[in-house]
Design a protein around this motif. Structure first.
Motif, PDB file in Angstrom:
ATOM      1  N   ASP A 177       8.146   4.901  -3.721  1.00 21.65           N
ATOM      2  CA  ASP A 177       9.662   5.196  -2.907  1.00 21.65           C
ATOM      3  C   ASP A 177       9.543   5.192  -0.569  1.00 21.65           C
ATOM      4  O   ASP A 177      10.065   4.794  -0.324  1.00 21.65           O
ATOM      5  CB  ASP A 177      10.296   7.009  -2.693  1.00 21.65           C
ATOM      6  CG  ASP A 177      10.961   6.910  -3.926  1.00 21.65           C
ATOM      7  OD1 ASP A 177      10.873   5.529  -5.016  1.00 21.65           O
ATOM      8  OD2 ASP A 177      11.039   8.246  -4.969  1.00 21.65           O
ATOM      9  N   GLU A 178       7.992   6.218  -1.162  1.00 22.73           N
ATOM     10  CA  GLU A 178       8.076   6.007   1.129  1.00 22.73           C
ATOM     11  C   GLU A 178       7.912   4.274   1.278  1.00 22.73           C
ATOM     12  O   GLU A 178       9.010   4.616   2.473  1.00 22.73           O
ATOM     13  CB  GLU A 178       6.757   6.180   1.334  1.00 22.73           C
ATOM     14  CG  GLU A 178       6.249   6.369   2.327  1.00 22.73           C
ATOM     15  CD  GLU A 178       4.849   6.999   2.965  1.00 22.73           C
ATOM     16  OE1 GLU A 178       4.369   7.672   2.223  1.00 22.73           O
ATOM     17  OE2 GLU A 178       4.567   6.853   3.491  1.00 22.73           O
ATOM     18  N   ARG A 212      14.057  -5.250  -3.335  1.00 24.97           N
ATOM     19  CA  ARG A 212      13.330  -4.560  -2.787  1.00 24.97           C
ATOM     20  C   ARG A 212      13.505  -3.521  -4.405  1.00 24.97           C
ATOM     21  O   ARG A 212      12.410  -2.210  -4.078  1.00 24.97           O
ATOM     22  CB  ARG A 212      14.610  -3.843  -2.307  1.00 24.97           C
ATOM     23  CG  ARG A 212      14.212  -2.182  -0.849  1.00 24.97           C
ATOM     24  CD  ARG A 212      15.463  -1.948   0.048  1.00 24.97           C
ATOM     25  NE  ARG A 212      15.139  -0.947   0.484  1.00 24.97           N
ATOM     26  CZ  ARG A 212      16.201  -0.323   1.005  1.00 24.97           C
ATOM     27  NH1 ARG A 212      17.262  -0.489   1.369  1.00 24.97           N
ATOM     28  NH2 ARG A 212      16.670   1.381   1.446  1.00 24.97           N
ATOM     29  N   THR A 213      14.140  -3.493  -4.879  1.00 25.54           N
ATOM     30  CA  THR A 213      13.959  -2.855  -6.017  1.00 25.54           C
ATOM     31  C   THR A 213      12.388  -2.638  -7.214  1.00 25.54           C
ATOM     32  O   THR A 213      11.523  -1.759  -7.857  1.00 25.54           O
ATOM     33  CB  THR A 213      15.259  -2.627  -7.074  1.00 25.54           C
ATOM     34  OG1 THR A 213      14.734  -3.647  -7.712  1.00 25.54           O
ATOM     35  CG2 THR A 213      16.282  -2.419  -6.735  1.00 25.54           C
ATOM     36  N   ARG A 219      10.059  -0.994  -4.200  1.00 24.46           N
ATOM     37  CA  ARG A 219       9.998   0.775  -4.770  1.00 24.46           C
ATOM     38  C   ARG A 219       9.292   1.035  -6.675  1.00 24.46           C
ATOM     39  O   ARG A 219       8.515   1.864  -6.514  1.00 24.46           O
ATOM     40  CB  ARG A 219      11.412   0.910  -5.301  1.00 24.46           C
ATOM     41  CG  ARG A 219      12.156   2.033  -5.426  1.00 24.46           C
ATOM     42  CD  ARG A 219      13.249   3.103  -5.473  1.00 24.46           C
ATOM     43  NE  ARG A 219      13.980   2.239  -3.500  1.00 24.46           N
ATOM     44  CZ  ARG A 219      14.063   2.919  -2.643  1.00 24.46           C
ATOM     45  NH1 ARG A 219      13.057   4.545  -2.784  1.00 24.46           N
ATOM     46  NH2 ARG A 219      14.588   2.249  -2.178  1.00 24.46           N
ATOM     47  N   ALA A 240       9.472   2.419   0.221  1.00 18.62           N
ATOM     48  CA  ALA A 240      10.365   1.573  -0.179  1.00 18.62           C
ATOM     49  C   ALA A 240      11.806   1.960   0.267  1.00 18.62           C
ATOM     50  O   ALA A 240      13.068   0.976   1.158  1.00 18.62           O
ATOM     51  CB  ALA A 240      11.699   1.244  -1.711  1.00 18.62           C
ATOM     52  N   ASP A 241      11.517   3.202   0.828  1.00 20.09           N
ATOM     53  CA  ASP A 241      13.212   3.503   2.125  1.00 20.09           C
ATOM     54  C   ASP A 241      12.445   2.977   3.501  1.00 20.09           C
ATOM     55  O   ASP A 241      13.431   2.682   4.292  1.00 20.09           O
ATOM     56  CB  ASP A 241      12.516   4.889   2.112  1.00 20.09           C
ATOM     57  CG  ASP A 241      13.067   5.313   0.686  1.00 20.09           C
ATOM     58  OD1 ASP A 241      13.355   4.863  -0.470  1.00 20.09           O
ATOM     59  OD2 ASP A 241      12.404   6.458   0.328  1.00 20.09           O
TER      60      ASP A 241
END
Lengths: 622, 622
Positions: free
Chosen positions: A562-563, A553-554, A557, A565-566
């Motif tokens: 961020d949108e 997941r990093t 990101r 990945a969050d």
């Protein structure tokens, strides 16, 4: 349990947030070992088919053991599920059941109905048989394991996996293309011209964009191509295969050839058991060409955004063509697959003093350039004690340097021999079944059963590896056997690391040729050395942190922001059912998928993933 | 015989100096069709083995029909032989017999002992079975065809071919390499470094030098590599595959995928039936990489001489490396294989007035650059009426030009459909036997039997192709059926050309879209046209001579000079026994070999050739 093995906090470590499913107990062992396996299979299949036809899901659930399993990949419903227990199975069927019919597949020794020894320790007998299945959407296969309980035959585990969509059959064998349109067709282009237009997406767009041309990207594209889905892979490297080619000098696959076949093009009979990195890289390059995959190298995503109204992406890609010309294209794919490796960003610990180091090298293993022989041997510290750390230490030793491996916690070590003879044999071995049959056998186990099997195999493995393991213990190397002593497989599936498949470095440790610093964190980097938590120090001209990678997941990101990945969850490790989290199935973000894993996982799960995407593109999942 | 087919001087044309072996008569058809085929095979094999063990060659000869055949490739003696008749067989055995034992191979439907219909017309029944054989030097396979004569079973044809040398078994499957030396070996090189040293022949020399990186060179190198013979291919092109890549734009193989597999790496299941030239070129490139072949492109022979004392060559090679640096190396190989194509120099007739032509193109088909669409369509004359001429005419037509094909004599035409359904089915077809089994079935026929079979298949083919052939005849196109009406195979094996496998151009001729000028030689080239022997003229902006190639020996003369070319004989066409002349066996010059043919021939005969060379290198042929 060998004295040498610890059950420490480190051995139990799993991907944060994932579920540490326990090993399931064995069912009762069958008593009547002379029963006709085909008759057993026929009885089971008859009940199943009658229940499916009449939708009497009570009958269907009752043919399972009370706590029996149904593992399903796209056949019952879209996605990956493992249902346990009659209630869960009934409830799921009542919600959705795409499966319409099952037939026994008695076409090879592995597939045939047979008496089977489920437990490696030989304690649990039952029956197994492969099945062919028909669903609302196509055809699939699977495997059934049957237990005998109070003189009745009950399904212990059922596995169903979709393989083909009706109307979108793969163009193989008798469905292969002709290769030429015969006859005088004015304006006809030749194959090369058509290929070049396809690769360049002249006047058309990809429906699926894949990031990364490693085994994940290539296998996903191969599967999608066979489903006639216009697909593009982009990758920032110069050439297909560079993801392996650029890794450290001595890298050779730790898995054997029989386990590593890629879809549609098996490694040939002369291929070495363990593939060297550059040879694998060349194979990847040839694979992409031989399958006519569309790959843009020297390319990167400049921007991406998801259009929730149109249900499509807006992506802008920059591509440096072979002639050096830079091209920018905007596409609107319906789906993106991130296939940048099952790991995420490198984990490089921040250690005080790093900035003052005056040696010749301080880096993460992913950036490790390889060792050169020098007139004066160097003093080297490698932090980490898993596959990469071992290979790098071995490389330093072979080039005459003096190297210490810093093992901060404990490691699961298995010999290459045990991997071949105990974990993979007879499924993935010379003269063994086709890899795709072995995949059904292997993934046909629910994860909690697989864990039970692996704990027993780990006992056998430790016995075979006893001289190696006790030697390591004597050398001060700390060993573990993974979560709940599930061994290598549990380490890989539940934690994504923490092991070493020995290809020679363990003996160097046993012989003292590679020093071990055990149980200490590096607390300070000095100008020419490292200091540990216990205050001890080691001189160092070079320091390599083989300290692993963050969650996949990093990477999402870093690439998508961020949108996204969050919105997606963490990847890898088990969910509550024992399916892997976030990968090969819905990621949590529409039109976004993760794909990856070792070559064997990419082989099997690439089809699982591609079928879900094709189903969405065709509106079959509505 | 179709009215449309001529038996003309042209149809009977064969390679000058070769023998026009006649089709052999069928043996009597077996009467007892209920006989147990396995028992028949066992009876034959028992007599053979007893005779071999006791060296009672009379007994052995007497198990053959009076005029029975023994075709042998390296199993009985080194080289290619077809013995006919008991006396010839006995005499040969008494001179040399490396064969020690035969066993029945009942391991697949094609191999099993079975009642067999030898004659395509269904007139001649007998029995066939595959055999495994042991010789003084290794293992081989073969096929036996048995006839029933006066209630006795006799061998009509026996075929034996060596496949493996004891002590030099191919490193395949369970003998595959490990790929990595485990353990810390100071100074160990990685795979890429070792590959680069091999390719560059650092501190070593090739034992065999191959000229040409087409299917001939690649297959010969692949076979030699499996026999552990250090081999180098040189080729003047830029990249492996250029020999196909540079050919005309619309070229697609006329043979299907099942017939075209190369050794050790089959085309995968998604491969098109007919491979486009650029795709084949990419496959060749991948093939060389995947098999770790040593290929120097942009390389040529500067000089060569044979040292009769040392029994080796002195060769100097100039190589332009990838970075442009020119390197010169001198080697002393024991053997040279010329694999520059089964044809020789192009045959470009000298026609008066050629030098005065003012059109935009006059060339031989081998130099043909492909057609471009132009504002004003061009008038084109293509001289020749075989495969290349047809493909080039089609290309001109598709790009809007006006084209006339000049057919000087007659052509054997077969539809692509008939090739697949009549000539190659069921041996080389989807789901058919492995190609190497089909090769044994096919080459297991003595050439005079093969010719008999082909004459019957040609009758069936002409029936299937009747609408096509009568259409062509109506369009003024002259047809023939090859030497003694043996059809395509006889044309190819005995003459090396003279046919067209129709992939669409015939219909364009029938429809008048491509004009035919029949039966006339071009006697003069004018500034903008051609004049024929009958005085007629045609305007021409472009003229292409698709007039074929000279004997392969002319290439040997161009590369190696007169001394060698005078010593070797002409290549191709049959010798008195029906084996091909000068190719795949001793050329007449020590240490010099010819290799080539279509992909299928290269697959089978590359092993026949490589085993002879290995035997010489190991001193087994003494």
């Amino acid at each position: 349990m060998s004295e040498a093995i610890q059950q420490s906090a480190s051995s139990q470590r799993i991907e944060p947030g994932s579920v540490n499913l326990k090993a399931t107990p064995w069912p009762e062992s069958a008593k009547n070992l002379d029963a006709d396996a085909t008759a057993v299979a026929e009885t089971i299949v008859k009940v199943l088919n009658e229940a499916l036809a009449s939708k009497r899901y009570d009958d269907l659930a009752n043919i399972f053991l009370e706590d029996g399993f149904w593992r399903d990949h796209n056949a019952l419903s879209w996605g990956l599920r493992t249902l346990q227990g009659r209630d869960a199975i009934r409830a799921s069927m009542e919600t959705q059941c795409n499966l319409t019919r099952i037939n026994i597949d008695a076409s090879s020794p592995l597939r045939n109905p047979q008496l089977a020894n489920f437990a490696p320790a030989g304690t649990t007998m039952g029956f197994s048989f492969f099945i062919k299945l028909t669903t609302k959407h196509g055809l699939g296969r699977g495997v059934v394991r049957v237990a005998e309980q109070e003189d009745q035959y009950k399904i212990w585990t059922l596995f169903t996996t979709l393989e083909e969509l009706t109307g979108h059959e793969e163009p193989l064998g008798s469905k292969r293309p002709n290769g030429v349109e015969h006859g005088g067709k004015p304006g006809r282009k030749n194959w090369l011209e058509r290929r070049e237009e396809d690769v360049d997406f002249v006047d058309k767009e990809p429906a699926v964009l894949i990031i990364g041309a490693g085994q994940g990207g290539l296998t996903a594209h191969a599967r999608l191509k066979m489903l006639n889905v216009p697909t593009l892979i982009i990758d920032s490297n110069d050439a297909v295969g560079d993801n392996w080619r650029k890794r450290y000098h001595q890298l050779v696959l730790h898995d054997p050839v029989w386990y590593d076949h890629m879809p549609y093009l098996d490694f040939p009979d002369h291929w070495p058991i363990f593939t060297p990195k550059d040879k694998l890289a060349d194979w990847f390059d040839a694979y992409a060409k031989m399958l006519d995959l569309n790959v843009w190298m020297r390319s990167k995503l400049l921007s991406s955004s998801w259009d929730d109204n149109q249900k499509q992406w807006n992506v802008t890609i920059e591509r440096v063509r072979l002639d050096g010309k830079i091209e920018t294209r905007t596409f609107h794919p319906k789906h993106i697959i991130q296939a940048t490796g099952a790991s995420g960003e490198m984990k490089l610990p921040t250690v005080p003093g790093m900035e003052n180091f005056q040696g010749s090298l301080l880096c993460h293993s992913s950036e490790f350039p390889g060792v050169v022989r020098t007139e004066t041997p160097k003093k080297v510290v490698v932090v980490g004690a898993c596959n990469s750390a071992h290979d790098i230490c071995q490389d330093y030793f072979e080039k005459g340097h003096s190297v210490t491996m810093v093992q901060r916690s404990s490691t699961c070590v298995i010999s290459s021999d045990a991997l071949l003879k105990i974990l993979l044999f007879p499924l993935y071995s010379e003269g063994g079944p086709p890899a795709e049959d072995s995949d059904i056998w292997l993934w046909g186990w629910p994860s909690s059963v697989l864990k039970r099997i692996q704990t027993e195999l780990t006992i056998l493995q430790r016995k075979l590896d006893e001289p190696l393991l006790s030697g390591l213990a004597r050398a001060g190397f700390a060993l573990d056997a993974g979560p709940d002593e599930g061994g290598l497989f549990s380490k890989y599936l539940q934690r994504g690391g923490g092991y070493y498949i020995d290809v020679g470095t363990s003996q160097l440790i046993i012989d003292g040729k590679i020093a071990i610093k055990q149980g200490q964190e590096v607390t300070e980097i000095m100008a020419r050395g490292v200091r540990f938590a216990d205050g001890s120090e080691l001189e160092a001209d070079e320091i390599v942190f083989a300290t692993g990678y963050d969650n996949m997941r990093t990477q999402a990101r870093a690439i998508f922001g961020d949108e996204l990945a969050d919105r997606v969850g963490d990847i890898w490790g088990w969910d509550a059912e024992g399916e892997m989290r976030g990968i090969w199935t819905g990621s949590g973000h529409p039109g976004f998928w993760f794909h990856g894993g070792n070559l064997a996982m990419c082989r099997y799960f690439s089809r699982v993933l591609a079928l879900q995407i094709k189903a969405k593109l065709e509106g079959l999942d509505g």
